[in-house]
Design an enzyme around this catalytic site. Structure first.
Site, mmCIF file in Angstrom:
data_model
loop_
_atom_site.group_PDB
_atom_site.id
_atom_site.type_symbol
_atom_site.label_atom_id
_atom_site.label_comp_id
_atom_site.label_asym_id
_atom_site.label_seq_id
_atom_site.Cartn_x
_atom_site.Cartn_y
_atom_site.Cartn_z
ATOM 1 N N ASP A 113 -5.260 -7.538 9.253
ATOM 2 C CA ASP A 113 -4.473 -6.429 8.962
ATOM 3 C C ASP A 113 -4.595 -6.028 7.295
ATOM 4 O OD1 ASP A 113 -2.401 -4.150 9.698
ATOM 5 O OD2 ASP A 113 -1.323 -5.253 8.218
ATOM 6 N N GLU A 123 -9.407 -4.538 9.456
ATOM 7 C CA GLU A 123 -8.813 -3.247 9.645
ATOM 8 C C GLU A 123 -8.869 -2.634 8.200
ATOM 9 O OE1 GLU A 123 -5.181 -0.546 9.420
ATOM 10 O OE2 GLU A 123 -5.160 -2.569 8.668
HETATM 11 C C1 GLC Z 1 -2.060 -1.537 8.916
HETATM 12 C C2 GLC Z 1 -1.451 -1.248 10.312
HETATM 13 C C3 GLC Z 1 -0.342 -0.338 9.831
HETATM 14 C C4 GLC Z 1 0.671 -0.908 9.170
HETATM 15 C C5 GLC Z 1 -0.110 -1.340 7.819
HETATM 16 C C6 GLC Z 1 0.818 -2.427 6.930
HETATM 17 O O1 GLC Z 1 -2.680 -0.491 8.415
HETATM 18 O O2 GLC Z 1 -2.256 -0.385 11.174
HETATM 19 O O3 GLC Z 1 0.312 0.263 11.288
HETATM 20 O O4 GLC Z 1 1.841 -0.066 8.761
HETATM 21 O O5 GLC Z 1 -0.959 -2.098 8.039
HETATM 22 O O6 GLC Z 1 1.003 -3.441 7.696
#
Ligand code: GLC
Length: 644
Positions: free
Chosen positions: A280, A322
């Site tokens: 993430d 991500e």
């Molecule tokens: C990623 C997640 C999102 C979250 C962010 C902080 O982008 O997809 O939902 O707010 O990380 O953890």
């Protein structure tokens, strides 16, 4: 040849001697990756000051391997031998919130049959780890990296589920929120209590001097709800870096202890039976004064270091990046330069996602074509997650110069997209919402469910049958693209039955400021129970997707071997790409993004023209050309195969 290919080669070569000796294969992987691990480590942490930490890491690796359950070690070896399993056309994914799907992990287990019915065999569960009561960013503020929050069940329930999924050849993806912990995480609590060791696990400052310097270049992620990048902590009387929400504390990876401890957390998560770890917010993992602190070379080195260690300990487990960043930055998360193919195996194809929404709003695929065409080829051992919606907002992260190059004004184009999707234009069929509009910059993002953004909600309200049909066609075409484009398609739970926006979050105190909750609906099992009995838009979407999924799995051309060729359509409303395979087994995907029928010359279709006597795999019908042209209805999609 990346490191994974070397491991595969060595494991096969040594088949007779150590093929089933998981310990010996661990030693072999360690020996193979060691120099890279050392170089990456000392590129981040100077050798002069951090030799002891490196020795600690070396001691830690076999300990972590020792913690890996035996059945998973065996699976790891199988996966090495299989090689790039994640590129297969057999994989089809779904993303869901466990509690919104069917209450808890046990409830989810009861619904494995539903996945099978649709053809889904790869599941991304949104965070199930413990989180603060109240605001917790949908679980992305973590109190533990590998425990199960009781609201979802127990660790036994999870182990039970992963076992059942393995028995059914299903894959599981879970999040590793590597950039930050919650302010209730054990390290944060110790830091707050004044322990200097743990204060050094975060970016903590006694006064505003450095925070003010940082703020000069750091952008704001949630400017409406969490402006700025630092939060004053009254217990410590110090400033903590909190790039996302105020309760999410950014970890300080310039401290090697943080890396070593987080590696331990990662392995404990992997040991639950996770196949893909979603890293993430990984673009944010390294911070440096005077920069935007995103996509820094050190962040890439750090991720590669995690990967090289994970590969030694649990080679069957892979990373998804991500990184929802600019197109040319996303591709770097596959690893570049000497680390090409040695960073993340999978990345979200946020470029395709955002530009598909651009194509829907403009009814033209030109910007999509231009962007994708300009991207370098990804390393051959990697793949995409292709998606149209997820739990987050849609950001317009593509670059201005491409917009200019096709003769549009970037500023007004972006404004048009926000207006189109966020109900500022009367004629627009979309019912989306604005997310984190920043009046200082004019930037904003879009929220809403796929069906509502594609016009189904409005068409149903207006009881307009032709608009309903058009919205359904768009939903199917968008899914058809992610199912045929190279990579793992990830369907967002609910979209397979055309679920509309969920406005219930507006009544919930700790959700109402975050419009992403409008696209985090509960799974509608009453509707699903009726899906066989009733013919309506839900069943039409569900069975169309089921059909497309089945077709995808029947055509190896859809596996990802970087076998994708974009065609110049000579009609701005068309998107055409080929998934070549041998002489006759390729598929040509042809889509019309316009709301009226559109024609193209058959010579635009390359070797899929009338001489090939092509069949549309979706309808099973032979294609008829009129006067050397092919005509597609609004939002129609063809998957053309050659007649052999
Ligand atoms: C990623 C997640 C999102 C979250 C962010 C902080 O982008 O997809 O939902 O707010 O990380 O953890």
């Amino acid at each position: 040849m990346n490191q994974a290919s070397i491991h595969k080669y060595l494991a096969t070569e040594s088949k007779k001697t150590i093929a089933n000796d998981v310990e010996a294969l661990f030693e072999q992987r360690l020996a193979t990756n060691l120099t890279l691990i050392k170089d990456l480590f000392f590129s981040l942490y100077t050798e002069k000051d951090h030799k002891n930490s490196f020795v600690k890491l070396l001691r830690t690796l076999p300990i972590l391997f020792g913690q890996r359950p035996s059945p998973l070690k065996v699976l790891d070896v199988q996966r090495i031998n299989e090689g790039n399993w994640y590129q297969s056309e057999q994989l089809v994914g779904m993303q869901l919130y466990v509690d919104h799907f069917n209450k808890d992990l046990k409830g989810l287990e009861e619904k494995l049959g539903y996945f099978e019915k649709l053809g889904v065999n790869f599941v991304h569960l949104m965070p199930i780890t413990p989180r603060p009561q109240g605001e917790n960013d949908g679980g992305y503020a973590v109190n533990s990296y590998y425990e199960v929050d009781p609201r979802f069940g127990s660790t036994e329930d999870l182990l039970d589920l992963t076992q059942k999924m393995r028995d059914k050849n299903m894959y599981l993806m879970l999040d590793f929120v590597a950039n930050h912990t919650s302010n209730e995480y054990v390290w944060a609590k110790k830091a707050m209590a004044g322990d200097p060791k743990y204060q050094n696990y975060y970016h903590i400052y006694p006064d505003r001097t450095l925070p003010d310097e940082f703020e000069k270049t750091l952008p704001e992620i949630f400017p409406m709800t969490s402006p700025g990048n630092f939060t004053f902590n009254t217990e410590m009387k110090k400033w903590v870096m909190t790039v996302f929400n105020q309760y999410q504390w950014d970890l300080n990876y310039s401290n090697p202890e943080v890396f070593i401890e987080m590696l331990g957390n990662l392995i404990k998560l992997a040991n639950l039976g996770v196949d893909v770890v979603r890293l993430d917010a990984l673009a944010f993992m390294w911070k440096k004064l005077g920069t935007v602190s995103q996509n820094l070379p050190e962040a890439h080195a750090l991720i590669s270091l995690f990967r090289m260690c994970l590969q030694v300990i649990a080679p069957g487990v892979i990373f998804l990046a991500e990184a929802i960043v600019a197109p040319k930055e996303i591709i770097k998360y596959f690893g570049s330069g000497t680390m090409k193919g040695n960073e993340c195996e999978i990345a979200y194809n946020a470029t395709l996602m955002a530009l598909l929404w651009d194509a829907i709003a403009t009814k033209k695929a030109v910007l999509l074509y231009k962007n994708i065409h300009s991207l370098p080829e990804k390393p051959k051992e990697t793949t995409w997650i292709n998606y149209i919606r997820c739990h987050d907002d849609i950001g317009l992260g593509f670059e201005d110069h491409h917009i200019h190059e096709i003769g549009w004004n970037a500023k007004s184009h972006r404004k048009f997209l926000l207006d189109y999707y966020c109900q500022k234009i009367d004629w627009s069929p979309a019912k989306g919402h604005m997310f984190m509009y920043n009046p200082k910059t004019g930037d904003g993002r879009i929220t809403g469910s796929a069906a509502s953004l594609l016009g189904l909600e409005k068409a149903l309200e207006q009881e307009d049958q032709s608009k309903i049909e058009q919205a359904i066609a768009k939903i199917i075409m968008m899914h058809g693209i992610i199912l045929s484009y190279g990579g793992v398609p990830l369907i967002y739970a609910g979209d397979e039955i055309g679920t509309l926006n969920d406005y219930s979050y507006l009544k919930v105190h700790n959700k109402k400021e975050d419009s992403r909750w409008v696209n985090r609906p509960h799974q509608d099992w009453d509707t699903i129970a009726q899906i066989d009995a009733q013919k309506n838009h839900h069943s039409q979407i569900f069975y169309s997707l089921q059909h497309l999924i089945r077709l995808r799995k029947q055509h190896p051309a859809f596996s990802d071997r970087n076998n994708i060729i974009l065609y110049e359509a000579h009609n701005p409303h068309y998107l055409i790409y080929e998934r070549p395979m041998g002489k006759n087994n390729g598929v040509l995907v042809v889509c019309n993004f316009d709301e009226v029928p559109q024609a193209i010359y058959e010579n635009t279709l390359g070797s899929y023209g009338s001489k090939a006597n092509p069949t549309d795999l979706i309808s099973g019908e032979k294609i008829t050309f009129r006067d050397g042209t092919l005509r597609l209805m609004p939002y129609q999609m063809l998957w053309l195969g050659k007649t052999k």
